[in-house]
Design an enzyme around this catalytic site. Structure first.
Site, PDB file in Angstrom:
ATOM      1  N   HIS A  64      44.049  48.814  47.350  1.00  0.00           N
ATOM      2  CA  HIS A  64      45.298  48.071  47.581  1.00  0.00           C
ATOM      3  C   HIS A  64      46.426  49.103  47.753  1.00  0.00           C
ATOM      4  O   HIS A  64      46.690  49.901  46.836  1.00  0.00           O
ATOM      5  CB  HIS A  64      45.579  47.121  46.420  1.00  0.00           C
ATOM      6  CG  HIS A  64      44.548  46.027  46.327  1.00  0.00           C
ATOM      7  ND1 HIS A  64      43.883  45.710  45.179  1.00  0.00           N
ATOM      8  CD2 HIS A  64      44.062  45.208  47.301  1.00  0.00           C
ATOM      9  CE1 HIS A  64      43.026  44.729  45.425  1.00  0.00           C
ATOM     10  NE2 HIS A  64      43.119  44.406  46.700  1.00  0.00           N
ATOM     11  N   GLU A  67      49.307  49.989  45.121  1.00  0.00           N
ATOM     12  CA  GLU A  67      48.958  50.288  43.727  1.00  0.00           C
ATOM     13  C   GLU A  67      48.961  51.810  43.556  1.00  0.00           C
ATOM     14  O   GLU A  67      47.953  52.488  43.750  1.00  0.00           O
ATOM     15  CB  GLU A  67      47.624  49.627  43.391  1.00  0.00           C
ATOM     16  CG  GLU A  67      47.746  48.103  43.516  1.00  0.00           C
ATOM     17  CD  GLU A  67      46.458  47.345  43.247  1.00  0.00           C
ATOM     18  OE1 GLU A  67      45.436  47.963  42.893  1.00  0.00           O
ATOM     19  OE2 GLU A  67      46.484  46.108  43.395  1.00  0.00           O
ATOM     20  N   HIS A 161      42.859  50.731  40.147  1.00  0.00           N
ATOM     21  CA  HIS A 161      43.880  49.774  40.622  1.00  0.00           C
ATOM     22  C   HIS A 161      45.024  49.694  39.613  1.00  0.00           C
ATOM     23  O   HIS A 161      44.941  50.235  38.512  1.00  0.00           O
ATOM     24  CB  HIS A 161      43.268  48.366  40.728  1.00  0.00           C
ATOM     25  CG  HIS A 161      42.272  48.200  41.827  1.00  0.00           C
ATOM     26  ND1 HIS A 161      42.498  47.401  42.925  1.00  0.00           N
ATOM     27  CD2 HIS A 161      41.043  48.733  41.996  1.00  0.00           C
ATOM     28  CE1 HIS A 161      41.451  47.436  43.725  1.00  0.00           C
ATOM     29  NE2 HIS A 161      40.541  48.237  43.193  1.00  0.00           N
ATOM     30  N   GLU A 225      41.885  48.725  35.931  1.00  0.00           N
ATOM     31  CA  GLU A 225      43.311  48.386  36.065  1.00  0.00           C
ATOM     32  C   GLU A 225      44.112  49.273  35.118  1.00  0.00           C
ATOM     33  O   GLU A 225      43.850  49.296  33.911  1.00  0.00           O
ATOM     34  CB  GLU A 225      43.540  46.908  35.715  1.00  0.00           C
ATOM     35  CG  GLU A 225      42.733  45.929  36.564  1.00  0.00           C
ATOM     36  CD  GLU A 225      43.234  45.807  37.997  1.00  0.00           C
ATOM     37  OE1 GLU A 225      44.396  46.196  38.268  1.00  0.00           O
ATOM     38  OE2 GLU A 225      42.455  45.316  38.845  1.00  0.00           O
TER      39      GLU A 225
HETATM   40  O1  LIG Z   1      46.957  41.815  39.479  1.00  0.00           O
HETATM   41  C1  LIG Z   1      46.330  41.203  40.330  1.00  0.00           C
HETATM   42  O2  LIG Z   1      46.483  39.974  40.513  1.00  0.00           O
HETATM   43  C2  LIG Z   1      45.282  41.900  41.174  1.00  0.00           C
HETATM   44  C3  LIG Z   1      44.921  43.292  40.727  1.00  0.00           C
HETATM   45  C4  LIG Z   1      43.682  43.698  41.504  1.00  0.00           C
HETATM   46  O3  LIG Z   1      43.798  44.198  42.587  1.00  0.00           O
HETATM   47  N1  LIG Z   1      42.505  43.390  40.942  1.00  0.00           N
HETATM   48  C5  LIG Z   1      41.258  43.519  41.635  1.00  0.00           C
HETATM   49  C6  LIG Z   1      40.132  43.107  40.726  1.00  0.00           C
HETATM   50  C7  LIG Z   1      38.800  43.259  41.394  1.00  0.00           C
HETATM   51  C8  LIG Z   1      37.632  42.755  40.547  1.00  0.00           C
HETATM   52  O4  LIG Z   1      37.632  41.560  40.197  1.00  0.00           O
HETATM   53  O5  LIG Z   1      36.720  43.559  40.255  1.00  0.00           O
HETATM   54  C9  LIG Z   1      41.282  42.625  42.876  1.00  0.00           C
HETATM   55  O6  LIG Z   1      41.858  41.538  42.797  1.00  0.00           O
HETATM   56  O7  LIG Z   1      40.725  43.022  43.885  1.00  0.00           O
HETATM   57 ZN   LIG Z   2      44.144  46.230  43.216  1.00  0.00          ZN
END
Ligand SMILES: O=C(O)CCC(=O)N[C@@H](CCC(=O)O)C(=O)O
Ligand SMILES: [Zn+2]
Length: 345
Positions: A64, A67, A161, A225
């Site tokens: 992303h 980020e 992320h 994260e």
């Molecule tokens: O904060 C958020 O809403 C999104 C943060 C983020 O990019 N999280 C990833 C998690 C991926 C996973 O579930 O392994 C995403 O949403 O792609």
């Molecule tokens: Zn992300």
């Protein structure tokens, strides 16, 4: 190109000056200890020339584009390697996922890159936009990196992320669904040593980058994260001192000296369901400042869509990644219940 990178030792700046593609790949050595290959924009591989290495480590950031903390952290590590302050003893590939989105200061340009792995890039309309093309290429680079050495290797992939909203647990990791394989206590304690003491066990296959590496290459792979998203240059990098130190130990083949597995040092969550969007009018019943891991009681109306309430089903469920502004069909939020250590080895 070689001179540009060698003069600056700044792979992020180099990548951002070639955001779409590199005219050609190139390679060079650092002293007599490290071989470097640049395969594409944002794709660099470091291989120790003399050390007997057995671990293949992928560190990815900017899947992303907005980020930024993971980008700054990875670039600091890459600069230390390129300037020969840090001598790696394991193979390492760094991936800067979406350089064009970094330029744009946005999560993505056309489509969320982290929903396009495990073949999703070629479904439906196919390779029709830059993120789909990039997901396809990133899969090929992961394959090339992990299959270069035939004898048994330990494969690791940390996809770094930051989260859109604040979190009750600042740093946390998503452990992709891995049927038939126990979750690794050693990996969890490594993450704990990095300052990441909250783990979410995913409940189903996904199209994320970490799931791709986990499922296809049996990598110890996580989406990690690292706190709330901030613009480039505005991250408090002191919050990543432990992470940087532990990653350095890992890459330099040092003894990690991890403590025994200790449940008391951890917060373990099970993803119990993913609430997907079915109608354009999907709306959460809470404000944008409600943090990740906030718990709601059974029966609570979490959201409304199509005139119907979306209710909490278990005695208590916590939210993570709520986002009502996703396209219809995609995940709006992951719901969590408490997990124990029964599936760990
Ligand atoms: O904060 C958020 O809403 C999104 C943060 C983020 O990019 N999280 C990833 C998690 C991926 C996973 O579930 O392994 C995403 O949403 O792609
Ligand atoms: Zn992300």
């Amino acid at each position: 190109m070689l001179q540009q990178l060698k003069q600056s030792n700044d792979f992020l700046a180099f990548t951002l000056s070639h955001p779409q593609y590199l005219p050609e790949s190139f390679a060079f050595d650092l002293g007599e200890h490290t071989h470097v290959e640049v395969w594409d924009t944002g794709v660099i591989v470091f291989e120790p020339l003399q050390a007997k290495h057995c671990t293949d480590i992928i560190l990815s950031c900017a899947v992303h584009g907005n980020e930024t903390a993971p980008i700054e952290l990875c670039n600091a590590l890459m600069t230390e390697i390129l300037s020969q302050q840090l001598l790696i003893k394991e193979r390492v590939m760094f991936l800067i996922g979406n350089p064009a989105a970094i330029h744009n200061g946005s999560r993505f340009i056309d489509e969320n890159l982290n929903r396009l792995f495990n073949g999703a890039h070629s479904r439906d309309e196919g390779l029709c936009n830059p993120e789909r093309v990039r997901a396809h290429k990133l899969e090929q680079y992961v394959d090339r990196f992990y299959t270069a050495h035939t004898k048994h290797r330990h494969r690791i992939h940390y996809d770094l992320h930051t989260a859109i909203r604040g979190s009750k647990h600042e740093k946390f990791a998503i452990y992709p669904y891995r049927p038939g394989r126990k979750y690794s206590k050693q990996q969890i304690m490594f993450l704990e040593s990095c300052g990441i003491n909250t783990i979410l066990f995913h409940h189903e296959p996904t199209t994320t980058f970490s799931y791709f590496s986990s499922e296809n290459y049996q990598a110890d792979a996580f989406t990690i994260e690292l706190g709330k998203v901030f613009p480039m240059g505005q991250n408090d990098m002191t919050r990543f001192i432990a992470l940087k130190a532990s990653l350095t130990l890992l890459m330099t083949g040092k003894d990690l000296q991890l403590p025994e597995f200790d449940l008391k040092r951890l917060n373990l969550y099970q993803v119990c369901r993913s609430i997907n969007k079915h109608f354009d009018d999907f709306e959460f019943n809470f404000t944008n400042d409600v943090e990740n891991f906030t718990a709601f009681p059974q029966g609570y109306t979490l959201a409304m869509e199509g005139g119907q309430p979306v209710k909490i089903q278990h005695a208590s469920e916590s939210i993570v990644f709520p986002n009502a502004k996703v396209p219809v069909g995609q995940r709006t939020v992951l719901m969590l219940t408490a997990a124990d250590d029964s599936n760990l080895a």
